[in-house]
Design a protein around this motif. Structure first.
Motif, PDB file in Angstrom:
ATOM      1  N   GLU A  95       0.718  -1.220  -0.079  1.00 12.37           N
ATOM      2  CA  GLU A  95      -0.057   0.059  -0.022  1.00 12.37           C
ATOM      3  C   GLU A  95       0.766   1.201  -0.023  1.00 12.37           C
ATOM      4  N   LEU A  96       1.950   1.108   0.694  1.00 19.87           N
ATOM      5  CA  LEU A  96       2.782   2.527   0.641  1.00 19.87           C
ATOM      6  C   LEU A  96       3.385   2.702  -0.575  1.00 19.87           C
ATOM      7  N   ASP A  97       3.967   1.465  -1.177  1.00 17.64           N
ATOM      8  CA  ASP A  97       4.279   1.637  -2.565  1.00 17.64           C
ATOM      9  C   ASP A  97       3.489   1.967  -3.673  1.00 17.64           C
ATOM     10  N   TYR A  98       2.068   1.553  -3.228  1.00 17.66           N
ATOM     11  CA  TYR A  98       1.095   2.111  -4.425  1.00 17.66           C
ATOM     12  C   TYR A  98       0.856   3.714  -4.261  1.00 17.66           C
ATOM     13  N   ILE A  99       0.802   4.188  -2.973  1.00 23.26           N
ATOM     14  CA  ILE A  99       0.807   5.575  -2.727  1.00 23.26           C
ATOM     15  C   ILE A  99       1.991   6.483  -3.475  1.00 23.26           C
ATOM     16  N   LYS A 100       3.124   5.966  -3.258  1.00 29.12           N
ATOM     17  CA  LYS A 100       4.363   6.690  -3.803  1.00 29.12           C
ATOM     18  C   LYS A 100       4.387   6.249  -5.396  1.00 29.12           C
ATOM     19  N   MET A 101       3.740   5.197  -5.980  1.00 29.58           N
ATOM     20  CA  MET A 101       3.791   4.898  -7.406  1.00 29.58           C
ATOM     21  C   MET A 101       2.691   5.985  -8.342  1.00 29.58           C
ATOM     22  N   PHE A 102       1.668   6.290  -7.501  1.00 33.38           N
ATOM     23  CA  PHE A 102       0.794   7.098  -8.242  1.00 33.38           C
ATOM     24  C   PHE A 102       0.696   8.335  -7.620  1.00 33.38           C
ATOM     25  N   GLY A 103       1.350   8.827  -6.705  1.00 33.99           N
ATOM     26  CA  GLY A 103       1.459  10.103  -5.915  1.00 33.99           C
ATOM     27  C   GLY A 103       1.521  11.314  -6.958  1.00 33.99           C
ATOM     28  N   GLU A 104       2.697  11.270  -7.945  1.00 33.25           N
ATOM     29  CA  GLU A 104       2.563  12.434  -8.900  1.00 33.25           C
ATOM     30  C   GLU A 104       1.388  12.627  -9.581  1.00 33.25           C
ATOM     31  N   GLU A 105       0.761  11.459 -10.052  1.00 33.28           N
ATOM     32  CA  GLU A 105      -0.389  11.641 -10.857  1.00 33.28           C
ATOM     33  C   GLU A 105      -1.556  12.023  -9.842  1.00 33.28           C
TER      34      GLU A 105
ATOM     35  N   SER B 160     -11.725   6.800 -10.387  1.00 36.37           N
ATOM     36  CA  SER B 160     -12.254   5.799 -10.908  1.00 36.37           C
ATOM     37  C   SER B 160     -11.104   4.738 -11.272  1.00 36.37           C
ATOM     38  N   GLN B 161     -10.037   5.219 -11.441  1.00 41.95           N
ATOM     39  CA  GLN B 161      -8.806   4.425 -11.807  1.00 41.95           C
ATOM     40  C   GLN B 161      -8.236   3.810 -10.456  1.00 41.95           C
ATOM     41  N   HIS B 162      -8.425   4.697  -9.450  1.00 42.90           N
ATOM     42  CA  HIS B 162      -7.777   4.263  -8.292  1.00 42.90           C
ATOM     43  C   HIS B 162      -8.661   4.523  -6.997  1.00 42.90           C
ATOM     44  N   PRO B 163      -9.645   3.706  -6.824  1.00 40.18           N
ATOM     45  CA  PRO B 163     -10.856   4.075  -5.829  1.00 40.18           C
ATOM     46  C   PRO B 163     -10.115   3.741  -4.554  1.00 40.18           C
ATOM     47  N   ARG B 164      -9.270   3.019  -4.139  1.00 39.68           N
ATOM     48  CA  ARG B 164      -8.859   3.236  -2.942  1.00 39.68           C
ATOM     49  C   ARG B 164      -7.644   4.328  -2.433  1.00 39.68           C
ATOM     50  N   TYR B 165      -7.478   4.879  -3.454  1.00 40.59           N
ATOM     51  CA  TYR B 165      -6.158   5.773  -2.807  1.00 40.59           C
ATOM     52  C   TYR B 165      -6.536   6.829  -1.862  1.00 40.59           C
ATOM     53  N   GLN B 166      -7.597   7.451  -1.988  1.00 40.60           N
ATOM     54  CA  GLN B 166      -8.128   8.422  -0.872  1.00 40.60           C
ATOM     55  C   GLN B 166      -7.790   7.742   0.313  1.00 40.60           C
ATOM     56  N   ARG B 167      -8.514   6.566   0.469  1.00 47.78           N
ATOM     57  CA  ARG B 167      -8.648   5.745   2.081  1.00 47.78           C
ATOM     58  C   ARG B 167      -7.136   5.433   2.240  1.00 47.78           C
ATOM     59  N   LEU B 168      -6.245   5.141   1.291  1.00 44.67           N
ATOM     60  CA  LEU B 168      -4.913   4.861   1.719  1.00 44.67           C
ATOM     61  C   LEU B 168      -4.064   6.022   2.245  1.00 44.67           C
ATOM     62  N   ILE B 169      -4.501   7.286   1.499  1.00 43.74           N
ATOM     63  CA  ILE B 169      -3.823   8.436   1.806  1.00 43.74           C
ATOM     64  C   ILE B 169      -4.317   9.004   3.554  1.00 43.74           C
ATOM     65  N   SER B 170      -5.767   8.514   3.597  1.00 46.12           N
ATOM     66  CA  SER B 170      -6.165   8.829   4.990  1.00 46.12           C
ATOM     67  C   SER B 170      -5.607   7.797   6.009  1.00 46.12           C
ATOM     68  N   LYS B 171      -5.191   6.707   5.830  1.00 45.40           N
ATOM     69  CA  LYS B 171      -4.584   5.611   6.347  1.00 45.40           C
ATOM     70  C   LYS B 171      -2.964   6.010   6.891  1.00 45.40           C
ATOM     71  N   TYR B 172      -2.236   6.336   5.939  1.00 42.80           N
ATOM     72  CA  TYR B 172      -0.797   6.635   5.811  1.00 42.80           C
ATOM     73  C   TYR B 172      -0.561   7.830   5.932  1.00 42.80           C
ATOM     74  N   GLY B 173      -1.098   8.853   5.139  1.00 47.61           N
ATOM     75  CA  GLY B 173      -0.713  10.209   5.023  1.00 47.61           C
ATOM     76  C   GLY B 173      -0.354  10.524   3.611  1.00 47.61           C
ATOM     77  N   ALA B 174      -0.544  11.715   3.167  1.00 46.85           N
ATOM     78  CA  ALA B 174       0.045  12.013   1.822  1.00 46.85           C
ATOM     79  C   ALA B 174       1.619  11.715   1.429  1.00 46.85           C
ATOM     80  N   PRO B 175       1.833  11.388   0.338  1.00 46.33           N
ATOM     81  CA  PRO B 175       3.366  11.291  -0.104  1.00 46.33           C
ATOM     82  C   PRO B 175       4.287  12.391  -0.071  1.00 46.33           C
ATOM     83  N   GLU B 176       5.269  12.487   0.392  1.00 42.55           N
ATOM     84  CA  GLU B 176       6.166  13.643   0.237  1.00 42.55           C
ATOM     85  C   GLU B 176       6.717  13.714  -1.187  1.00 42.55           C
ATOM     86  N   GLU B 177       6.880  14.914  -1.687  1.00 41.80           N
ATOM     87  CA  GLU B 177       7.421  15.047  -3.173  1.00 41.80           C
ATOM     88  C   GLU B 177       8.749  14.250  -3.474  1.00 41.80           C
ATOM     89  N   GLY B 178       9.732  13.924  -2.478  1.00 42.56           N
ATOM     90  CA  GLY B 178      11.024  13.105  -2.559  1.00 42.56           C
ATOM     91  C   GLY B 178      10.599  11.792  -2.687  1.00 42.56           C
TER      92      GLY B 178
END
Length: 351
Positions: free
Chosen positions: A210-220, A236-254
Motif C-alpha cells: 500500500e505504501l508503494d502504491y501511494i508513492k507509485m501514483f503520488g505524482e499523478e 475511478s482508476q484508483h478508488p482506494r487511493y484516498q482511503r490509503l492517504i487517510s491511512k498513511y498520509g499524503a506522500p512527500e514529493e521526494g
C-alpha cells in the motif's frame, strides 16, 4: 420401485459416478422420481438444468460441483439451494449474464470456474463503495481468464466479504512490466483480501504494497487535484487511493516514484531450466524476455536438447509456493501470462 432397487443394468449405487449419454458427460446426482415428471431419471440426465428440479431434495446441500457438464444457463434458485456455500461450474459454456441469478444466494462463500466478464453486468455500485450482490462470497477463483484490465480488480474490490482471491495466469501488468509491481497493485487494490493466489498476505506485505502504491501514483494524484479536489477520472482508476492517504498520509514529493514507460519487452527474467526425468543433465540458466512466447522457449530448448519442440512438456515452480508445479499449457502465451518471475524454475520433460 423401492429405495434399495435400481433399474436393470444400472450399478447398485450409481450416484456420484461419471457417465456418458449421447456423447455428453455428466455426474449422477440422483436416481429416482422427480416431480412433476413421471418415472425415474437415469444416469446421464442433462445437469443444466435438471439441477433446480432436484434441488428440493437437497435442502442442506452446501457443496455443488457441476464441472464440465455443457451448462449454458443458470436460473435463479428461488426457495432452493439456500444452504449452498460452494459452487464450481468450471469448463461450462455459460452465458455469463445468467451468473447474476446466483447473486442473492445468502450463504454462497466459494465460487469457482466463473468467467470474469459477468462482473461487468453487475452494475456493482458507485466508485469506492460496496455492492449488495454476492454478500457472502469469500473465495473467488478467476485463474486463466485473460484479465488484462485493472478496472476488473476495482470492481471485485466492491464485494463486501471477499477474502480469498486467485487470478493466476492473467496478463495484468503494471506500467513498468514487472510482475512484482503488478502483485503490489493487486494487494493495494483489494483491501480485504488475506489470501492472494494461494499465498497468505502478512500485515507487513500489505503495508509495504500500500505504501508503494501511494508513492507509485503520488505524482499523478497531485496533478489530478490531490486532497483538495480530486478528479473523477483518477478516482475511478484508483478508488482506494484516498482511503490509503487517510491511512498513511499524503506522500512527500521526494518519495514519489516517477512512472516509467511500459518496458515489458525489455524486462529479462532469469529462468532455471531443470530436467527431473534426466538426473544426469545439469540445470541450464537463461535470461529471457518476459514477453517471449512459450513456442519460442521450446524452440530454444530444441536447439539445446535436440528434442522436438512438439515432444516437450513444460511446468514451472515459483519461489512463493515451493514444491507446487503449475502447467504451461499454451504455446502461444507469454512467460508473463503465466506470472513466471525472475529466478523461477521451469521443469522440462519429454516423451
Amino acid at each position: 420401485m423401492g429405495p434399495d432397487q435400481t433399474e436393470p443394468g444400472l450399478p447398485a449405487d450409481p450416484v456420484g459416478r461419471r457417465v456418458s449419454c449421447d456423447g455428453e458427460r455428466a455426474t449422477v446426482l440422483y436416481v429416482g422420481p422427480v416431480p412433476p415428471t413421471a418415472g425415474e431419471k437415469e444416469p446421464g440426465f442433462s445437469v443444466s438444468g435438471q439441477i433446480l428440479e432436484c434441488a428440493p431434495m437437497w435442502p442442506q446441500l452446501e457443496d455443488l460441483c457441476v464441472e464440465d457438464n455443457n451448462i449454458t444457463e443458470l436460473q435463479r434458485p428461488d426457495g432452493v439451494l439456500q444452504s449452498l456455500k460452494s459452487l464450481n461450474v468450471s469448463c461450462n459454456p455459460l452465458d455469463q449474464r445468467s451468473v447474476l441469478s446466483l447473486a442473492a444466494l445468502p450463504r454462497k462463500e466459494i465460487l469457482g470456474g466463473i468467467n470474469y466478464n459477468f462482473f461487468f453486468w453487475l452494475g456493482l455500485s458507485s466508485v469506492g463503495s460496496q455492492t449488495s450482490l454476492f454478500p457472502a462470497l469469500k473465495n473467488l477463483n478467476l485463474d486463466n481468464n485473460n484479465i488484462s484490465e485493472w478496472r476488473v480488480v476495482d470492481e471485485l474490490a466492491k464485494l463486501p466479504s471477499l477474502a480469498q482471491f486467485s487470478c493466476s495466469g492473467n496478463p495484468l501488468v503494471s506500467s513498468d512490466g514487472n510482475p512484482k509491481t503488478a502483485m503490489q497493485m493487486l494487494i493495494a487494490k483489494l483491501g480485504q483480501v488475506v489470501l492472494l493466489n494461494r499465498n497468505i498476505l502478512r500485515p507487513e506485505d500489505r503495508r509495504g504494497a500500500e505504501l508503494d502504491y501511494i508513492k507509485m501514483f503520488g505524482e499523478e494524484w497531485l496533478k489530478a487535484g490531490g486532497a483538495s479536489q480530486l478528479s473523477t477520472q483518477f478516482s475511478s482508476q484508483h478508488p482506494r487511493y484516498q482511503r490509503l492517504i487517510s491511512k498513511y498520509g499524503a506522500p512527500e514529493e521526494g518519495e514519489l516514484k516517477k512512472q516509467e514507460p511500459f518496458a515489458l519487452k525489455n524486462q529479462l527474467l532469469r529462468i532455471n531450466f531443470v530436467f527431473p526425468d534426466d538426473a544426469d543433465r545439469k540445470p541450464i540458466e537463461k535470461k529471457l524476455p518476459a514477453s517471449m512466447v512459450v513456442q519460442k522457449v521450446k524452440g530454444l530448448l530444441y536447439r539445446l536438447l535436440k528434442v522436438p519442440a512438439a515432444d516437450l512438456k513444460l511446468t514451472y515452480t515459483c519461489n512463493q509456493k515451493v514444491g507446487t508445479e503449475f502447467e504451461i499449457d499454451s504455446d502461444l502465451k507469454t512467460l508473463q501470462f503465466y506470472s513466471i518471475e525472475d529466478g523461477d524454475q521451469v521443469l522440462v520433460r519429454w516423451s
